[in-house]
Design a protein around this motif. Structure first.
Motif, mmCIF file in Angstrom:
data_model
loop_
_atom_site.group_PDB
_atom_site.id
_atom_site.type_symbol
_atom_site.label_atom_id
_atom_site.label_comp_id
_atom_site.label_asym_id
_atom_site.label_seq_id
_atom_site.Cartn_x
_atom_site.Cartn_y
_atom_site.Cartn_z
ATOM 1 N N THR A 81 -10.026 10.346 1.541
ATOM 2 C CA THR A 81 -10.213 9.755 0.220
ATOM 3 C C THR A 81 -11.260 10.552 -0.540
ATOM 4 O OG1 THR A 81 -9.715 7.584 1.127
ATOM 5 C CG2 THR A 81 -10.814 7.638 -1.005
ATOM 6 N N PRO A 82 -11.042 10.804 -1.847
ATOM 7 C CA PRO A 82 -12.060 11.525 -2.619
ATOM 8 C C PRO A 82 -13.431 10.875 -2.454
ATOM 9 C CG PRO A 82 -10.059 11.248 -3.908
ATOM 10 C CD PRO A 82 -9.856 10.485 -2.633
ATOM 11 N N SER A 125 -9.680 3.748 -6.852
ATOM 12 C CA SER A 125 -10.402 4.439 -5.777
ATOM 13 C C SER A 125 -10.818 3.490 -4.657
ATOM 14 C CB SER A 125 -11.635 5.150 -6.348
ATOM 15 O OG SER A 125 -12.559 4.217 -6.871
ATOM 16 N N ARG A 126 -10.932 2.196 -4.947
ATOM 17 C CA ARG A 126 -11.343 1.235 -3.920
ATOM 18 C C ARG A 126 -10.195 0.844 -2.993
ATOM 19 N NH1 ARG A 126 -9.441 -3.630 -4.570
ATOM 20 N NH2 ARG A 126 -10.971 -4.455 -3.080
ATOM 21 N N LEU A 127 -8.975 1.245 -3.295
ATOM 22 C CA LEU A 127 -7.813 0.836 -2.504
ATOM 23 C C LEU A 127 -7.719 1.682 -1.232
ATOM 24 C CD1 LEU A 127 -5.234 0.502 -5.442
ATOM 25 C CD2 LEU A 127 -6.575 -1.328 -4.378
ATOM 26 N N LYS A 128 -8.531 1.354 -0.229
ATOM 27 C CA LYS A 128 -8.634 2.177 0.974
ATOM 28 C C LYS A 128 -7.323 2.201 1.758
ATOM 29 C CE LYS A 128 -12.887 2.667 -0.174
ATOM 30 N NZ LYS A 128 -13.258 3.880 -0.944
ATOM 31 N N PRO A 171 0.812 -1.225 0.000
ATOM 32 C CA PRO A 171 0.000 0.000 0.000
ATOM 33 C C PRO A 171 0.844 1.273 0.000
ATOM 34 C CG PRO A 171 -0.855 -1.581 1.588
ATOM 35 C CD PRO A 171 0.459 -2.127 1.119
ATOM 36 N N GLN A 172 1.943 1.252 0.728
ATOM 37 C CA GLN A 172 2.779 2.450 0.824
ATOM 38 C C GLN A 172 3.394 2.802 -0.526
ATOM 39 O OE1 GLN A 172 5.664 2.306 3.943
ATOM 40 N NE2 GLN A 172 6.341 4.410 3.640
ATOM 41 N N THR A 173 3.925 1.795 -1.237
ATOM 42 C CA THR A 173 4.537 2.082 -2.540
ATOM 43 C C THR A 173 3.465 2.456 -3.566
ATOM 44 O OG1 THR A 173 4.525 -0.305 -3.024
ATOM 45 C CG2 THR A 173 6.574 0.649 -2.172
ATOM 46 N N ARG A 174 2.287 1.883 -3.450
ATOM 47 C CA ARG A 174 1.203 2.299 -4.345
ATOM 48 C C ARG A 174 0.812 3.747 -4.073
ATOM 49 N NH1 ARG A 174 -0.589 -3.035 -3.304
ATOM 50 N NH2 ARG A 174 -2.084 -2.371 -1.712
ATOM 51 N N PRO A 214 -7.904 -7.284 -1.300
ATOM 52 C CA PRO A 214 -9.172 -8.021 -1.394
ATOM 53 C C PRO A 214 -10.319 -7.249 -0.749
ATOM 54 C CG PRO A 214 -7.395 -9.456 -0.672
ATOM 55 C CD PRO A 214 -6.847 -8.070 -0.629
ATOM 56 N N ARG A 215 -11.517 -7.606 -1.126
ATOM 57 C CA ARG A 215 -12.695 -6.961 -0.525
ATOM 58 C C ARG A 215 -12.674 -7.132 0.981
ATOM 59 N NH1 ARG A 215 -15.139 -9.223 -5.274
ATOM 60 N NH2 ARG A 215 -15.939 -7.563 -6.625
#
Length: 541
Positions: A395-396, A254-257, A215-218, A383-384
Protein backbone atom coordinates in the motif's frame (compact mmCIF):
# COMPACT_ATOMS: atom_id res chain seq x y z
CA UNK A 1 14.59 38.78 -23.56
CA UNK A 2 16.91 39.18 -26.50
CA UNK A 3 19.37 41.85 -27.51
CA UNK A 4 18.05 44.53 -25.20
CA UNK A 5 19.87 47.22 -23.24
CA UNK A 6 16.87 48.16 -21.14
CA UNK A 7 18.29 46.98 -17.81
CA UNK A 8 16.03 45.88 -14.95
CA UNK A 9 13.25 48.42 -15.51
CA UNK A 10 11.84 50.45 -18.38
CA UNK A 11 8.79 52.48 -19.28
CA UNK A 12 6.13 50.97 -21.51
CA UNK A 13 6.96 53.54 -24.20
CA UNK A 14 10.61 52.47 -24.15
CA UNK A 15 9.55 48.81 -24.33
CA UNK A 16 7.36 49.49 -27.38
CA UNK A 17 10.19 51.28 -29.17
CA UNK A 18 12.53 48.38 -28.41
CA UNK A 19 9.91 45.96 -29.77
CA UNK A 20 9.58 47.83 -33.08
CA UNK A 21 13.36 47.74 -33.51
CA UNK A 22 13.26 43.94 -33.16
CA UNK A 23 11.75 43.64 -36.68
CA UNK A 24 13.86 43.97 -39.81
CA UNK A 25 12.72 45.74 -42.97
CA UNK A 26 11.00 42.58 -44.18
CA UNK A 27 9.01 42.15 -40.98
CA UNK A 28 11.11 39.28 -39.67
CA UNK A 29 11.63 39.04 -35.92
CA UNK A 30 15.31 38.69 -35.11
CA UNK A 31 15.45 36.10 -32.29
CA UNK A 32 14.06 38.52 -29.75
CA UNK A 33 11.46 37.42 -27.19
CA UNK A 34 10.64 40.92 -26.00
CA UNK A 35 7.73 41.55 -28.43
CA UNK A 36 5.98 38.35 -27.40
CA UNK A 37 6.63 38.98 -23.71
CA UNK A 38 5.27 42.52 -23.84
CA UNK A 39 2.23 41.64 -25.96
CA UNK A 40 1.32 38.83 -23.58
CA UNK A 41 2.15 40.59 -20.32
CA UNK A 42 1.03 44.17 -20.97
CA UNK A 43 -2.41 43.42 -19.50
CA UNK A 44 -0.77 43.08 -16.11
CA UNK A 45 -0.11 46.84 -16.30
CA UNK A 46 -2.52 48.45 -18.81
CA UNK A 47 -5.42 47.39 -21.04
CA UNK A 48 -4.92 46.23 -24.61
CA UNK A 49 -6.77 49.33 -25.83
CA UNK A 50 -4.30 51.54 -24.00
CA UNK A 51 -1.34 49.67 -25.50
CA UNK A 52 -2.81 49.92 -29.00
CA UNK A 53 -3.41 53.62 -28.33
CA UNK A 54 0.29 54.09 -27.52
CA UNK A 55 1.27 52.40 -30.78
CA UNK A 56 -1.20 54.56 -32.71
CA UNK A 57 0.26 57.68 -31.12
CA UNK A 58 3.80 56.55 -32.02
CA UNK A 59 2.63 55.97 -35.62
CA UNK A 60 0.81 59.29 -35.89
CA UNK A 61 3.52 61.42 -34.21
CA UNK A 62 6.48 59.89 -36.06
CA UNK A 63 8.64 62.74 -37.39
CA UNK A 64 12.17 61.35 -37.83
CA UNK A 65 14.04 61.12 -41.14
CA UNK A 66 13.10 57.49 -41.62
CA UNK A 67 9.47 58.06 -40.71
CA UNK A 68 7.93 55.60 -43.17
CA UNK A 69 10.39 52.89 -42.16
CA UNK A 70 9.55 53.41 -38.46
CA UNK A 71 5.83 53.39 -39.21
CA UNK A 72 6.20 50.17 -41.18
CA UNK A 73 7.92 48.50 -38.21
CA UNK A 74 5.12 49.68 -35.91
CA UNK A 75 2.68 47.99 -38.29
CA UNK A 76 4.83 44.85 -38.25
CA UNK A 77 4.52 44.83 -34.45
CA UNK A 78 0.75 45.28 -34.67
CA UNK A 79 0.54 42.46 -37.22
CA UNK A 80 2.64 40.21 -34.96
CA UNK A 81 0.21 40.98 -32.13
CA UNK A 82 -2.79 40.09 -34.30
CA UNK A 83 -1.27 36.80 -35.47
CA UNK A 84 0.14 35.75 -32.09
CA UNK A 85 -2.85 36.63 -29.89
CA UNK A 86 -5.84 36.70 -32.26
CA UNK A 87 -8.46 36.11 -29.56
CA UNK A 88 -7.89 39.62 -28.20
CA UNK A 89 -8.85 41.11 -31.55
CA UNK A 90 -12.07 39.13 -31.59
CA UNK A 91 -13.19 39.55 -27.96
CA UNK A 92 -11.95 43.00 -26.88
CA UNK A 93 -14.31 45.60 -28.38
CA UNK A 94 -12.08 48.47 -27.31
CA UNK A 95 -9.07 46.92 -29.05
CA UNK A 96 -11.14 46.25 -32.17
CA UNK A 97 -12.19 49.92 -32.34
CA UNK A 98 -8.59 51.10 -31.85
CA UNK A 99 -7.38 48.79 -34.62
CA UNK A 100 -10.02 50.12 -37.01
CA UNK A 101 -8.99 53.68 -36.16
CA UNK A 102 -5.36 52.67 -36.68
CA UNK A 103 -6.23 51.40 -40.17
CA UNK A 104 -7.90 54.69 -41.05
CA UNK A 105 -4.82 56.63 -39.93
CA UNK A 106 -2.53 54.23 -41.84
CA UNK A 107 -4.59 54.75 -44.99
CA UNK A 108 -4.08 58.51 -44.68
CA UNK A 109 -0.44 58.72 -43.52
CA UNK A 110 1.11 55.47 -44.60
CA UNK A 111 0.57 53.20 -47.56
CA UNK A 112 -1.58 50.33 -48.75
CA UNK A 113 0.96 47.94 -47.25
CA UNK A 114 0.45 49.44 -43.79
CA UNK A 115 -3.31 49.24 -44.22
CA UNK A 116 -3.17 45.53 -45.12
CA UNK A 117 -0.95 44.66 -42.15
CA UNK A 118 -3.67 45.87 -39.77
CA UNK A 119 -6.43 43.70 -41.23
CA UNK A 120 -8.36 41.71 -38.58
CA UNK A 121 -11.29 40.67 -40.77
CA UNK A 122 -10.07 37.08 -41.20
CA UNK A 123 -9.65 36.32 -37.49
CA UNK A 124 -11.83 33.33 -36.55
CA UNK A 125 -14.48 33.63 -33.86
CA UNK A 126 -13.39 33.05 -30.27
CA UNK A 127 -16.91 33.39 -28.95
CA UNK A 128 -16.52 30.00 -27.24
CA UNK A 129 -14.20 31.69 -24.73
CA UNK A 130 -17.08 33.88 -23.56
CA UNK A 131 -19.39 30.95 -22.93
CA UNK A 132 -19.18 28.16 -20.40
CA UNK A 133 -20.71 25.70 -22.83
CA UNK A 134 -19.80 24.82 -26.36
CA UNK A 135 -21.77 22.81 -28.85
CA UNK A 136 -19.89 20.37 -30.99
CA UNK A 137 -21.09 18.01 -33.65
CA UNK A 138 -20.91 14.28 -33.06
CA UNK A 139 -17.31 13.34 -33.80
CA UNK A 140 -17.99 9.64 -34.28
CA UNK A 141 -21.01 8.00 -35.78
CA UNK A 142 -22.48 4.71 -34.77
CA UNK A 143 -23.31 3.24 -31.42
CA UNK A 144 -20.90 2.78 -28.57
CA UNK A 145 -21.17 1.31 -25.12
CA UNK A 146 -22.10 3.90 -22.51
CA UNK A 147 -20.78 1.74 -19.68
CA UNK A 148 -17.68 3.10 -17.98
CA UNK A 149 -16.82 -0.45 -16.93
CA UNK A 150 -16.63 -1.40 -20.61
CA UNK A 151 -14.35 1.46 -21.65
CA UNK A 152 -10.68 0.78 -22.17
CA UNK A 153 -8.40 2.96 -20.00
CA UNK A 154 -7.16 4.89 -23.03
CA UNK A 155 -10.69 5.64 -24.23
CA UNK A 156 -11.69 6.93 -20.81
CA UNK A 157 -8.45 8.94 -20.53
CA UNK A 158 -9.09 10.51 -23.94
CA UNK A 159 -12.59 11.62 -22.99
CA UNK A 160 -11.41 13.04 -19.68
CA UNK A 161 -8.68 14.87 -21.60
CA UNK A 162 -11.23 16.33 -23.98
CA UNK A 163 -13.28 17.67 -21.06
CA UNK A 164 -10.14 19.05 -19.40
CA UNK A 165 -8.93 20.75 -22.56
CA UNK A 166 -12.35 22.24 -23.31
CA UNK A 167 -12.49 23.69 -19.80
CA UNK A 168 -8.95 24.94 -19.28
CA UNK A 169 -8.53 26.63 -22.66
CA UNK A 170 -11.39 29.01 -21.84
CA UNK A 171 -9.44 30.51 -18.94
CA UNK A 172 -8.15 33.90 -20.06
CA UNK A 173 -5.13 35.92 -19.01
CA UNK A 174 -7.37 38.20 -16.94
CA UNK A 175 -8.94 35.19 -15.18
CA UNK A 176 -5.49 34.03 -14.06
CA UNK A 177 -4.47 37.58 -13.16
CA UNK A 178 -7.59 38.09 -11.03
CA UNK A 179 -6.91 34.89 -9.06
CA UNK A 180 -3.25 35.74 -8.50
CA UNK A 181 -3.91 39.31 -7.35
CA UNK A 182 -7.03 38.70 -5.26
CA UNK A 183 -6.35 35.14 -4.12
CA UNK A 184 -9.97 34.09 -4.58
CA UNK A 185 -12.46 33.03 -7.25
CA UNK A 186 -14.88 35.91 -6.83
CA UNK A 187 -16.44 36.81 -10.19
CA UNK A 188 -14.19 34.29 -11.90
CA UNK A 189 -16.63 31.63 -13.16
CA UNK A 190 -14.37 30.19 -15.85
CA UNK A 191 -11.52 29.36 -13.49
CA UNK A 192 -14.01 28.18 -10.88
CA UNK A 193 -15.55 25.83 -13.44
CA UNK A 194 -12.13 24.35 -14.22
CA UNK A 195 -11.38 23.79 -10.54
CA UNK A 196 -14.82 22.23 -10.07
CA UNK A 197 -14.04 19.80 -12.89
CA UNK A 198 -10.77 18.87 -11.17
CA UNK A 199 -12.60 18.23 -7.90
CA UNK A 200 -15.40 16.43 -9.71
CA UNK A 201 -13.00 13.95 -11.31
CA UNK A 202 -11.29 13.31 -7.96
CA UNK A 203 -14.61 12.73 -6.20
CA UNK A 204 -16.05 10.63 -9.03
CA UNK A 205 -13.06 8.28 -8.89
CA UNK A 206 -13.65 7.78 -5.16
CA UNK A 207 -17.35 7.07 -5.70
CA UNK A 208 -16.69 4.60 -8.52
CA UNK A 209 -14.42 2.65 -6.16
CA UNK A 210 -16.80 2.82 -3.19
CA UNK A 211 -19.82 1.82 -5.29
CA UNK A 212 -18.48 -1.75 -5.31
CA UNK A 213 -19.56 -3.98 -2.45
CA UNK A 214 -16.58 -6.35 -2.17
CA UNK A 215 -12.85 -5.64 -1.63
CA UNK A 216 -11.94 -7.57 -4.77
CA UNK A 217 -14.26 -5.58 -7.05
CA UNK A 218 -13.10 -2.33 -5.45
CA UNK A 219 -9.50 -3.36 -6.15
CA UNK A 220 -10.47 -3.97 -9.79
CA UNK A 221 -11.81 -0.41 -10.05
CA UNK A 222 -8.66 1.00 -8.42
CA UNK A 223 -6.57 -1.00 -10.88
CA UNK A 224 -8.53 0.38 -13.79
CA UNK A 225 -8.08 3.98 -12.71
CA UNK A 226 -4.37 3.45 -12.14
CA UNK A 227 -4.24 2.35 -15.78
CA UNK A 228 -6.30 5.42 -16.70
CA UNK A 229 -3.71 7.57 -14.88
CA UNK A 230 -0.97 5.90 -16.92
CA UNK A 231 -2.81 6.72 -20.16
CA UNK A 232 -3.34 10.31 -19.03
CA UNK A 233 0.42 10.54 -18.67
CA UNK A 234 0.83 9.28 -22.24
CA UNK A 235 -1.62 11.98 -23.36
CA UNK A 236 0.45 14.52 -21.36
CA UNK A 237 -2.66 15.53 -19.43
CA UNK A 238 -1.10 16.25 -16.05
CA UNK A 239 -4.04 18.15 -14.57
CA UNK A 240 -6.51 15.28 -14.84
CA UNK A 241 -3.73 12.87 -13.86
CA UNK A 242 -3.37 14.84 -10.64
CA UNK A 243 -7.15 14.69 -10.06
CA UNK A 244 -7.26 10.90 -10.55
CA UNK A 245 -4.22 10.31 -8.35
CA UNK A 246 -5.69 12.66 -5.75
CA UNK A 247 -8.96 10.69 -5.77
CA UNK A 248 -7.25 7.32 -5.36
CA UNK A 249 -4.97 8.76 -2.66
CA UNK A 250 -7.82 10.31 -0.72
CA UNK A 251 -8.25 9.08 2.85
CA UNK A 252 -11.61 7.49 1.95
CA UNK A 253 -9.75 5.15 -0.44
CA UNK A 254 -6.27 4.88 1.08
CA UNK A 255 -7.74 3.51 4.34
CA UNK A 256 -9.27 0.49 2.56
CA UNK A 257 -6.58 -2.00 3.63
CA UNK A 258 -8.47 -5.12 2.63
CA UNK A 259 -9.20 -3.64 -0.78
CA UNK A 260 -5.54 -2.74 -1.34
CA UNK A 261 -4.47 -6.26 -0.43
CA UNK A 262 -6.03 -7.45 -3.72
CA UNK A 263 -3.87 -5.15 -5.86
CA UNK A 264 -1.27 -6.93 -7.97
CA UNK A 265 2.38 -6.02 -7.28
CA UNK A 266 2.89 -4.61 -10.78
CA UNK A 267 -0.16 -2.37 -10.32
CA UNK A 268 1.15 -1.10 -6.98
CA UNK A 269 4.50 -0.36 -8.61
CA UNK A 270 2.78 1.62 -11.34
CA UNK A 271 0.72 3.41 -8.71
CA UNK A 272 3.83 4.38 -6.74
CA UNK A 273 5.36 5.85 -9.90
CA UNK A 274 2.25 7.92 -10.59
CA UNK A 275 2.07 9.29 -7.05
CA UNK A 276 5.78 10.11 -7.05
CA UNK A 277 5.40 11.94 -10.37
CA UNK A 278 2.81 14.40 -9.05
CA UNK A 279 3.96 14.57 -5.44
CA UNK A 280 4.81 17.96 -3.94
CA UNK A 281 8.32 16.82 -2.96
CA UNK A 282 10.98 19.42 -3.79
CA UNK A 283 8.34 21.80 -5.12
CA UNK A 284 6.90 19.23 -7.57
CA UNK A 285 10.32 18.61 -9.07
CA UNK A 286 9.37 15.30 -10.73
CA UNK A 287 6.35 16.83 -12.40
CA UNK A 288 8.24 19.93 -13.50
CA UNK A 289 10.95 17.82 -15.11
CA UNK A 290 8.43 15.60 -16.92
CA UNK A 291 6.36 18.58 -18.08
CA UNK A 292 9.39 20.47 -19.41
CA UNK A 293 10.40 17.45 -21.48
CA UNK A 294 6.98 17.09 -23.13
CA UNK A 295 6.56 18.12 -26.75
CA UNK A 296 3.33 19.11 -28.47
CA UNK A 297 -0.06 19.20 -26.78
CA UNK A 298 0.18 19.06 -22.99
CA UNK A 299 -2.03 20.11 -20.08
CA UNK A 300 -0.24 21.45 -16.99
CA UNK A 301 -1.25 20.96 -13.36
CA UNK A 302 -3.05 24.25 -13.03
CA UNK A 303 -2.62 24.59 -9.28
CA UNK A 304 1.18 24.24 -9.42
CA UNK A 305 1.55 27.03 -11.96
CA UNK A 306 -0.91 29.31 -10.19
CA UNK A 307 1.18 28.93 -7.04
CA UNK A 308 4.23 29.92 -9.10
CA UNK A 309 2.46 33.07 -10.29
CA UNK A 310 1.42 33.98 -6.76
CA UNK A 311 4.98 33.48 -5.50
CA UNK A 312 6.41 35.81 -8.16
CA UNK A 313 3.69 38.38 -7.54
CA UNK A 314 4.38 38.43 -3.79
CA UNK A 315 8.18 38.60 -4.08
CA UNK A 316 8.59 41.21 -6.83
CA UNK A 317 6.96 44.65 -7.17
CA UNK A 318 5.20 45.50 -10.44
CA UNK A 319 7.19 48.70 -10.95
CA UNK A 320 10.80 49.75 -10.51
CA UNK A 321 12.09 52.64 -8.38
CA UNK A 322 10.48 54.95 -10.90
CA UNK A 323 6.74 54.33 -10.72
CA UNK A 324 6.50 54.69 -14.51
CA UNK A 325 8.98 51.90 -15.20
CA UNK A 326 7.98 48.23 -15.41
CA UNK A 327 9.97 45.77 -13.30
CA UNK A 328 11.37 43.66 -16.15
CA UNK A 329 12.54 40.87 -13.84
CA UNK A 330 9.00 40.31 -12.59
CA UNK A 331 7.52 40.64 -16.07
CA UNK A 332 9.86 37.97 -17.42
CA UNK A 333 9.23 35.62 -14.48
CA UNK A 334 5.46 35.95 -14.88
CA UNK A 335 5.77 35.43 -18.62
CA UNK A 336 7.49 32.06 -18.20
CA UNK A 337 4.38 30.68 -16.49
CA UNK A 338 1.69 32.63 -18.34
CA UNK A 339 3.12 31.52 -21.68
CA UNK A 340 2.48 27.86 -20.81
CA UNK A 341 -1.07 28.54 -19.63
CA UNK A 342 -2.40 30.76 -22.42
CA UNK A 343 -0.82 28.62 -25.15
CA UNK A 344 -3.67 26.13 -24.60
CA UNK A 345 -6.08 28.64 -26.16
CA UNK A 346 -4.55 28.03 -29.57
CA UNK A 347 -3.66 24.36 -29.06
CA UNK A 348 -5.47 21.51 -30.78
CA UNK A 349 -6.22 18.40 -28.71
CA UNK A 350 -5.49 15.19 -30.57
CA UNK A 351 -8.69 13.58 -29.32
CA UNK A 352 -11.88 12.76 -31.22
CA UNK A 353 -14.53 12.13 -28.56
CA UNK A 354 -17.76 10.22 -28.70
CA UNK A 355 -20.17 12.95 -27.59
CA UNK A 356 -22.61 10.47 -26.04
CA UNK A 357 -19.84 9.53 -23.61
CA UNK A 358 -18.96 13.19 -23.08
CA UNK A 359 -22.54 14.00 -22.03
CA UNK A 360 -22.62 11.00 -19.71
CA UNK A 361 -19.27 11.88 -18.16
CA UNK A 362 -20.31 15.51 -17.67
CA UNK A 363 -23.44 14.50 -15.80
CA UNK A 364 -21.59 11.89 -13.73
CA UNK A 365 -18.92 14.41 -12.70
CA UNK A 366 -21.57 16.92 -11.65
CA UNK A 367 -23.01 14.69 -8.92
CA UNK A 368 -21.84 16.25 -5.69
CA UNK A 369 -21.28 14.70 -2.27
CA UNK A 370 -19.56 16.12 0.79
CA UNK A 371 -16.25 14.84 2.12
CA UNK A 372 -18.04 13.54 5.21
CA UNK A 373 -20.57 11.59 3.17
CA UNK A 374 -17.88 9.90 1.12
CA UNK A 375 -15.86 9.03 4.21
CA UNK A 376 -18.98 7.61 5.90
CA UNK A 377 -19.46 5.36 2.90
CA UNK A 378 -15.82 4.27 3.15
CA UNK A 379 -16.45 3.30 6.78
CA UNK A 380 -19.47 1.29 5.70
CA UNK A 381 -17.43 -0.59 3.12
CA UNK A 382 -14.61 -1.35 5.55
CA UNK A 383 -15.33 -0.43 9.19
CA UNK A 384 -12.47 0.66 11.41
CA UNK A 385 -10.25 -2.24 12.53
CA UNK A 386 -11.96 -4.34 9.89
CA UNK A 387 -10.54 -7.85 10.36
CA UNK A 388 -7.60 -6.15 12.13
CA UNK A 389 -5.69 -6.03 8.88
CA UNK A 390 -2.16 -4.65 9.13
CA UNK A 391 -0.98 -2.05 6.68
CA UNK A 392 0.07 -3.86 3.54
CA UNK A 393 3.66 -3.30 2.47
CA UNK A 394 2.32 -2.81 -1.06
CA UNK A 395 0.00 0.00 0.00
CA UNK A 396 1.32 3.50 -0.77
CA UNK A 397 3.09 4.89 2.32
CA UNK A 398 0.89 7.92 2.72
CA UNK A 399 -2.00 9.47 0.83
CA UNK A 400 -1.25 12.21 -1.61
CA UNK A 401 -2.63 15.50 -0.34
CA UNK A 402 -4.65 17.17 -3.11
CA UNK A 403 -3.71 20.71 -4.00
CA UNK A 404 -5.24 23.05 -1.45
CA UNK A 405 -5.94 25.66 -4.13
CA UNK A 406 -8.72 23.40 -5.45
CA UNK A 407 -10.36 22.76 -2.11
CA UNK A 408 -13.66 24.34 -1.22
CA UNK A 409 -14.88 24.55 -4.81
CA UNK A 410 -17.72 22.07 -5.25
CA UNK A 411 -18.79 20.72 -8.59
CA UNK A 412 -21.53 23.29 -9.19
CA UNK A 413 -21.87 24.39 -12.81
CA UNK A 414 -24.73 26.54 -14.04
CA UNK A 415 -28.16 24.84 -13.69
CA UNK A 416 -28.88 25.32 -17.39
CA UNK A 417 -25.63 23.53 -18.23
CA UNK A 418 -26.59 20.52 -16.13
CA UNK A 419 -30.12 20.46 -17.57
CA UNK A 420 -28.70 20.52 -21.08
CA UNK A 421 -26.41 17.58 -20.33
CA UNK A 422 -29.21 15.68 -18.61
CA UNK A 423 -31.35 15.86 -21.74
CA UNK A 424 -28.42 15.01 -23.99
CA UNK A 425 -27.35 12.07 -21.86
CA UNK A 426 -30.91 10.70 -21.85
CA UNK A 427 -31.01 11.07 -25.63
CA UNK A 428 -27.70 9.19 -25.79
CA UNK A 429 -28.99 6.42 -23.53
CA UNK A 430 -32.06 5.87 -25.67
CA UNK A 431 -30.06 6.10 -28.89
CA UNK A 432 -27.76 3.31 -27.68
CA UNK A 433 -30.03 1.11 -25.56
CA UNK A 434 -33.55 1.45 -26.96
CA UNK A 435 -32.85 -1.34 -29.42
CA UNK A 436 -36.39 -1.68 -30.77
CA UNK A 437 -36.84 2.11 -30.96
CA UNK A 438 -40.15 2.02 -29.09
CA UNK A 439 -39.18 4.89 -26.76
CA UNK A 440 -38.69 2.72 -23.65
CA UNK A 441 -35.81 1.17 -21.68
CA UNK A 442 -36.25 -2.28 -20.17
CA UNK A 443 -35.18 -3.18 -16.66
CA UNK A 444 -32.33 -5.35 -17.97
CA UNK A 445 -30.88 -2.49 -19.99
CA UNK A 446 -31.38 -0.07 -17.12
CA UNK A 447 -29.30 -2.18 -14.74
CA UNK A 448 -26.37 -1.89 -17.15
CA UNK A 449 -26.79 1.86 -17.53
CA UNK A 450 -27.06 2.38 -13.77
CA UNK A 451 -23.50 1.08 -13.32
CA UNK A 452 -22.26 4.52 -14.40
CA UNK A 453 -24.01 6.28 -11.52
CA UNK A 454 -23.00 5.07 -8.07
CA UNK A 455 -26.01 4.94 -5.73
CA UNK A 456 -28.55 5.61 -8.44
CA UNK A 457 -32.04 4.59 -7.31
CA UNK A 458 -33.51 1.31 -8.47
CA UNK A 459 -35.54 0.69 -11.60
CA UNK A 460 -38.87 0.86 -9.78
CA UNK A 461 -38.14 4.41 -8.58
CA UNK A 462 -37.64 5.72 -12.12
CA UNK A 463 -40.58 3.72 -13.45
CA UNK A 464 -43.14 6.11 -11.99
CA UNK A 465 -46.16 4.56 -13.72
CA UNK A 466 -45.00 1.04 -12.74
CA UNK A 467 -45.51 -0.37 -16.25
CA UNK A 468 -42.17 -2.26 -16.24
CA UNK A 469 -40.55 0.18 -18.68
CA UNK A 470 -38.83 3.57 -18.38
CA UNK A 471 -39.79 6.26 -20.85
CA UNK A 472 -37.56 9.14 -21.89
CA UNK A 473 -39.75 11.57 -19.94
CA UNK A 474 -39.48 9.44 -16.80
CA UNK A 475 -35.69 9.32 -17.01
CA UNK A 476 -35.38 13.06 -17.68
CA UNK A 477 -37.73 13.81 -14.78
CA UNK A 478 -35.62 11.62 -12.46
CA UNK A 479 -32.33 13.32 -13.32
CA UNK A 480 -33.87 16.78 -13.17
CA UNK A 481 -35.02 16.03 -9.63
CA UNK A 482 -31.49 14.84 -8.90
CA UNK A 483 -29.96 18.03 -10.32
CA UNK A 484 -27.33 18.94 -7.70
CA UNK A 485 -27.47 22.61 -8.62
CA UNK A 486 -31.17 23.05 -8.05
CA UNK A 487 -31.75 20.58 -5.27
CA UNK A 488 -28.44 20.24 -3.35
CA UNK A 489 -26.83 16.87 -4.03
CA UNK A 490 -29.71 14.54 -4.85
CA UNK A 491 -32.49 17.07 -4.32
CA UNK A 492 -35.35 17.33 -1.81
CA UNK A 493 -37.18 14.67 -3.77
CA UNK A 494 -34.38 12.26 -2.82
CA UNK A 495 -34.18 13.18 0.86
CA UNK A 496 -36.15 10.67 2.91
CA UNK A 497 -37.33 10.98 6.48
CA UNK A 498 -36.47 7.43 7.54
CA UNK A 499 -38.19 5.67 10.41
CA UNK A 500 -37.74 2.10 11.56
CA UNK A 501 -40.84 0.19 10.40
CA UNK A 502 -41.85 -3.42 9.82
CA UNK A 503 -44.02 -4.21 6.78
CA UNK A 504 -45.80 -7.50 6.19
CA UNK A 505 -46.58 -6.83 2.53
CA UNK A 506 -44.99 -5.04 -0.46
CA UNK A 507 -44.85 -1.31 0.28
CA UNK A 508 -44.13 1.84 -1.68
CA UNK A 509 -42.15 4.77 -0.28
CA UNK A 510 -44.38 7.69 0.66
CA UNK A 511 -41.62 10.18 -0.30
CA UNK A 512 -40.64 9.04 -3.79
CA UNK A 513 -43.34 6.49 -4.66
CA UNK A 514 -40.60 3.89 -5.18
CA UNK A 515 -41.03 0.27 -4.19
CA UNK A 516 -39.27 -0.48 -0.87
CA UNK A 517 -36.90 -3.31 -1.76
CA UNK A 518 -33.33 -4.40 -0.99
CA UNK A 519 -31.92 -2.74 -4.11
CA UNK A 520 -33.59 0.52 -3.04
CA UNK A 521 -32.01 0.23 0.40
CA UNK A 522 -28.56 -0.39 -1.06
CA UNK A 523 -28.87 2.63 -3.35
CA UNK A 524 -29.59 4.86 -0.36
CA UNK A 525 -26.72 3.68 1.89
CA UNK A 526 -24.83 6.89 1.38
CA UNK A 527 -27.49 8.99 3.08
CA UNK A 528 -28.14 6.80 6.14
CA UNK A 529 -26.49 7.13 9.55
CA UNK A 530 -24.88 4.02 11.01
CA UNK A 531 -27.59 3.32 13.59
CA UNK A 532 -30.23 3.36 10.84
CA UNK A 533 -28.25 0.94 8.70
CA UNK A 534 -28.04 -1.47 11.61
CA UNK A 535 -31.79 -1.20 12.15
CA UNK A 536 -32.50 -1.89 8.49
CA UNK A 537 -30.06 -4.80 8.41
CA UNK A 538 -31.94 -6.37 11.34
CA UNK A 539 -35.22 -6.01 9.43
CA UNK A 540 -33.72 -7.63 6.30
CA UNK A 541 -32.14 -10.49 8.21
Amino acid sequence: MGASTLGKAASLDALLKECTRAFDDNGELQANLLPRILLLMHRWYITSSELAGKLLMMYRDCKDDSCQRTRLKICYLMRYWIVTFPAEFNLDLGLIRLTEEFRDVAAQLGSQEHFKLLDISTIPSYDWMRKLTQRKKQAKKGKASLLFDHLEPMELAEHLTFLEFKSIRRISFTDYQSYVIHGCLMENPTLERSIALFNGVSQWVQLMVLSKLTPQTRAEVITKYIHVAQKLLLLQNFNTLMAVVGGLSHSSISRLKETHSYLAPEVVKMWSEMTELVSSNNNYSCYRKAFSECQGFKTPILGVHLKDLIAVHVVFPDWGHDSNEVNLVKMHQLYMTFNELVSLQTAVAQVEPNMDLIYLLTLSLDLYYTEDEIYELSLLREPRNHKSLPTSPTTPNKPLVPLDWASGVPTKPDPSVVNKHIRKVVDSVFRNYDHDHDGYISQEDFESIAANFPFLDSFCVLDKDQDGLISKDEMIAYFLRANPLLQCKMGPGFIHNFQEMTYLKPTFCEHCAGFVCISNILSLYLFMPSFLLLAINRQIL
